[in-house]
Write an enzyme that holds these catalytic residues in place. Structure first.
Site: not given
Ligand code: PGA
Length: 233
Positions: A96, A153
């Site tokens: 991530h 992401e």
């Molecule tokens: P968020 O986070 O939905 O708060 O934008 C998404 C993620 O980090 O996968």
């Protein structure tokens, strides 16, 4: 394939707050069986056992948010793939952008984590963005890329309310397919109940941070996701 709707709680929630979330979700969701969209919950590591037990009655899979790049052994504080065995964990989020940013994870480290996950039969959900996708695919190599779920992401969209358009997601998907093959492809970044259906038109699922923290909002997202899939199937 069912659309994957992954709730990533990050490092939020105490045990009591997690239990409250599960109780509320169970009340709101009732005994519906997920059909076209499959909810998956990724709680913080210390909550995997109680959350996993509660998810069993809902029939929802459990995900870990991370695992060690090293095997079981003398690595104090690490959570190895072996540690995750037998806890009903099916997926693990790896790489991530918050891990890469705050914990300085490199593509090499992410690749080692993917190997460890696959060794214990967990499905890795590898997160990438414009800056990391090429190096990550090259570091994983052909043997590993084809065994991952890949989540796009974009950093600027995470936790900001600034979600990117479906056309940007579709363009990135093509890149992922070139680099990783025909792997399941997810989008994450400010997904909520209003935009989830659109993303599901051309992805295999979504990763949801902020909007998964409220049980009521998460159930709304699931309803929107099921609704979408019912229409398109
Ligand atoms: P968020 O986070 O939905 O708060 O934008 C998404 C993620 O980090 O996968």
């Amino acid at each position: 394939m069912q659309k994957l709707i992954v709730a990533n709680w990050k490092s939020n929630k105490s045990l009591v707050q997690a239990q409250e979330w599960l109780t509320e979700v169970s009340q709101l969701w009732g005994d519906q069986k997920p059909t076209s969209a499959l909810p998956i919950v990724a709680p913080p590591t210390p909550l995997l056992i109680p959350v996993g037990e509660a998810l069993q009655s809902l029939g929802w899979p459990l995900a870990a948010q991370d695992l060690s790049p090293l095997p079981a052994g003398s690595y104090t504080g690490a959570v190895s793939g072996t540690n995750l065995q037998g806890l009903n964990v099916s997926y693990v989020i790896i790489g991530h952008s918050e891990r890469r940013r705050y914990f300085h994870e490199t593509p090499q480290e992410v690749a080692k984590k993917v190997e460890q996950a696959l060794d214990v039969k967990l499905t890795p959900i590898v997160c990438v963005d414009e800056q990391t996708v090429e190096a990550q695919a090259a570091t994983l190599g052909e043997n590993l890329t084809s065994r991952c779920v890949v989540a796009y992401e974009p950093r600027g969209a995470i936790g900001t309310g600034d979600n990117v358009s479906l056309s940007v997601v579709e363009e990135f998907k093509q890149k992922v397919q070139r680099l990783f093959g025909a792997v399941p492809f997810l989008y994450g970044g400010s997904v909520d109940e209003l935009n989830v259906a659109e993303y599901l038109l051309d992805t295999d699922g979504v990763l949801i941070g902020s909007a998964s923290l409220s049980a009521a909002q998460f159930v709304k997202i699931l309803q929107a996701a099921q609704g979408h899939s019912a229409v398109s199937s």
